[in-house]
Design a protein around this motif. Structure first.
Motif, mmCIF file in Angstrom:
data_model
loop_
_atom_site.group_PDB
_atom_site.id
_atom_site.type_symbol
_atom_site.label_atom_id
_atom_site.label_comp_id
_atom_site.label_asym_id
_atom_site.label_seq_id
_atom_site.Cartn_x
_atom_site.Cartn_y
_atom_site.Cartn_z
ATOM 1 N N TYR A 1 0.710 45.541 22.262
ATOM 2 C CA TYR A 1 -0.724 45.819 22.257
ATOM 3 C C TYR A 1 -1.245 46.032 20.834
ATOM 4 N N ILE A 2 -0.442 46.609 19.977
ATOM 5 C CA ILE A 2 -0.850 46.746 18.575
ATOM 6 C C ILE A 2 -1.029 45.368 17.948
ATOM 7 N N ALA A 3 -0.086 44.469 18.223
ATOM 8 C CA ALA A 3 -0.174 43.103 17.692
ATOM 9 C C ALA A 3 -1.430 42.397 18.210
ATOM 10 N N ALA A 4 -1.696 42.550 19.509
ATOM 11 C CA ALA A 4 -2.895 41.937 20.090
ATOM 12 C C ALA A 4 -4.154 42.546 19.480
ATOM 13 N N GLY A 5 -4.147 43.867 19.286
ATOM 14 C CA GLY A 5 -5.296 44.536 18.695
ATOM 15 C C GLY A 5 -5.580 44.050 17.289
ATOM 16 N N ILE A 6 -4.522 43.803 16.513
ATOM 17 C CA ILE A 6 -4.703 43.293 15.155
ATOM 18 C C ILE A 6 -5.361 41.918 15.179
ATOM 19 N N ILE A 7 -4.952 41.082 16.133
ATOM 20 C CA ILE A 7 -5.540 39.743 16.238
ATOM 21 C C ILE A 7 -7.022 39.836 16.587
ATOM 22 N N TYR A 8 -7.356 40.664 17.573
ATOM 23 C CA TYR A 8 -8.767 40.868 17.924
ATOM 24 C C TYR A 8 -9.555 41.359 16.702
ATOM 25 N N TRP A 9 -8.962 42.294 15.986
ATOM 26 C CA TRP A 9 -9.628 42.890 14.824
ATOM 27 C C TRP A 9 -9.882 41.845 13.738
ATOM 28 N N LEU A 10 -8.877 41.011 13.453
ATOM 29 C CA LEU A 10 -9.018 39.985 12.428
ATOM 30 C C LEU A 10 -10.105 38.976 12.793
ATOM 31 N N VAL A 11 -10.133 38.572 14.061
ATOM 32 C CA VAL A 11 -11.173 37.635 14.504
ATOM 33 C C VAL A 11 -12.553 38.276 14.366
ATOM 34 N N THR A 12 -12.655 39.554 14.729
ATOM 35 C CA THR A 12 -13.930 40.260 14.623
ATOM 36 C C THR A 12 -14.399 40.345 13.173
ATOM 37 N N ILE A 13 -13.481 40.663 12.257
ATOM 38 C CA ILE A 13 -13.830 40.730 10.841
ATOM 39 C C ILE A 13 -14.326 39.372 10.343
ATOM 40 N N LEU A 14 -13.638 38.301 10.739
ATOM 41 C CA LEU A 14 -14.035 36.954 10.333
ATOM 42 C C LEU A 14 -15.431 36.611 10.838
ATOM 43 N N VAL A 15 -15.680 36.910 12.107
ATOM 44 C CA VAL A 15 -16.983 36.605 12.703
ATOM 45 C C VAL A 15 -18.095 37.418 12.047
ATOM 46 N N GLU A 16 -17.834 38.678 11.788
ATOM 47 C CA GLU A 16 -18.844 39.516 11.147
ATOM 48 C C GLU A 16 -19.155 39.021 9.734
ATOM 49 N N GLY A 17 -18.133 38.553 9.015
ATOM 50 C CA GLY A 17 -18.353 38.000 7.682
ATOM 51 C C GLY A 17 -19.205 36.748 7.719
ATOM 52 N N LEU A 18 -18.877 35.837 8.637
ATOM 53 C CA LEU A 18 -19.659 34.608 8.779
ATOM 54 C C LEU A 18 -21.086 34.925 9.214
ATOM 55 N N SER A 19 -21.228 35.884 10.117
ATOM 56 C CA SER A 19 -22.550 36.283 10.594
ATOM 57 C C SER A 19 -23.409 36.803 9.452
ATOM 58 N N SER A 20 -22.801 37.588 8.571
ATOM 59 C CA SER A 20 -23.541 38.130 7.434
ATOM 60 C C SER A 20 -24.049 37.016 6.518
ATOM 61 N N LEU A 21 -23.200 36.020 6.276
ATOM 62 C CA LEU A 21 -23.615 34.897 5.424
ATOM 63 C C LEU A 21 -24.746 34.102 6.073
ATOM 64 N N VAL A 22 -24.609 33.831 7.370
ATOM 65 C CA VAL A 22 -25.636 33.071 8.079
ATOM 66 C C VAL A 22 -26.950 33.845 8.107
ATOM 67 N N GLU A 23 -26.862 35.151 8.333
ATOM 68 C CA GLU A 23 -28.077 35.967 8.382
ATOM 69 C C GLU A 23 -28.815 35.944 7.045
ATOM 70 N N LYS A 24 -28.074 36.019 5.951
ATOM 71 C CA LYS A 24 -28.708 35.977 4.629
ATOM 72 C C LYS A 24 -29.444 34.669 4.403
ATOM 73 N N ARG A 25 -28.829 33.569 4.837
ATOM 74 C CA ARG A 25 -29.476 32.258 4.684
ATOM 75 C C ARG A 25 -30.665 32.113 5.613
ATOM 76 N N ALA A 26 -30.493 32.560 6.858
ATOM 77 C CA ALA A 26 -31.534 32.365 7.860
ATOM 78 C C ALA A 26 -32.763 33.224 7.607
ATOM 79 N N THR A 27 -32.563 34.379 6.980
ATOM 80 C CA THR A 27 -33.705 35.281 6.740
ATOM 81 C C THR A 27 -34.142 35.252 5.274
ATOM 82 N N SER A 28 -33.746 34.217 4.541
ATOM 83 C CA SER A 28 -34.105 34.130 3.129
ATOM 84 C C SER A 28 -35.609 34.048 2.930
ATOM 85 N N TYR A 29 -36.339 33.529 3.952
ATOM 86 C CA TYR A 29 -37.793 33.427 3.818
ATOM 87 C C TYR A 29 -38.438 34.796 3.658
ATOM 88 N N MET A 30 -37.766 35.839 4.156
ATOM 89 C CA MET A 30 -38.317 37.192 4.060
ATOM 90 C C MET A 30 -38.145 37.765 2.646
#
Length: 236
Positions: A202-231
């Protein structure tokens, strides 16, 4: 009690093989659910007669009940419904041959549609009415105003909420193991069952979930900056 680090690494390598299934159970429902949510949100925003009550009931029921119940209802109920319709039409259908993933994806897509409809609706309602009035004043119709003015801003502002929904459904995909769909959590159970080292698995599975979440949050932050640049006065 000591933690078996070598076994944790072994479990990690085995569990991560189920990551494609987990991503499928996350991305497909969110993709389908986005379009369901968009339609439902528009029906509720514009109060479409004849469909408003259905849309409200759909959102209320799906958001007011556990997703695990949706999976069970679809998994056990759809085959009965298909068999009943097939019998009435006089055709033969072998529902036992339908892949389990079909039922899981259907249930998760309907659930995602309900949650995403609220995200999209709140995004649409956040756009100042003055922009809508300005669009009408220059000759745009309702469709053009929605596509060119409202939706781009509403979706851009809703990116953090979309990210939260993604992370939530990434974790929710684990319930698919209850109907024998092997994803990350299911893989962890299977790996651990060989020597009962569930903590390490379960620790191993949790690490995988965590890594995917970190990756998605990073990509989301980049997309948000580009998408809201008009502001912020333009793209940088």
């Amino acid at each position: 009690m000591t933690i078996d680090i070598p076994f944790m690494w072994t479990a990690f390598k085995e569990i991560i093989k189920a990551l494609p299934v987990t991503m499928m159970l996350t991305l497909i429902p969110l993709f389908v659910g986005f379009f369901i949510g968009l339609v439902v949100a528009l029906i509720r925003v514009y109060k479409v007669k004849g469909l408003l009550a259905i849309a409200n009931g759909y959102v209320s029921f799906l958001r007011g009940t556990p997703i695990i119940m949706h999976v069970m209802l679809i998994y056990f109920g759809f085959p009965l419904l298909i068999d009943a319709v097939a019998a009435k039409l006089g055709i033969s259908v072998q529902t036992q041959l339908i892949p389990i993933s079909t039922f899981v994806l259907t249930a998760l897509s309907l659930s995602a549609g309900a949650y995403l409809s609220e995200v999209i609706r709140s995004g649409i309602l956040s756009i100042p009415k003055g922009q809508v009035e300005a669009a009408y004043s220059v000759g745009m119709n309702t469709f053009q105003t929605m596509v060119r003015i409202i939706l781009p801003q509403a979706l851009a502002q809703s990116i953090p909420n979309f990210t939260n929904i993604f992370v939530g459904f990434l974790h929710t995909s684990s319930i698919a193991f209850l109907v024998s769909q092997k994803e990350l959590t299911g893989a962890a159970n299977i790996v651990a069952s060989t020597n009962l080292k569930f903590l390490e698995a379960y620790i191993a599975a949790g690490i995988i979930y965590w890594l995917v979440t970190i990756l998605v949050e990073g990509l989301s932050s980049l997309v948000e900056k580009r998408a809201t640049s008009y502001m912020r006065g333009g793209v940088r």
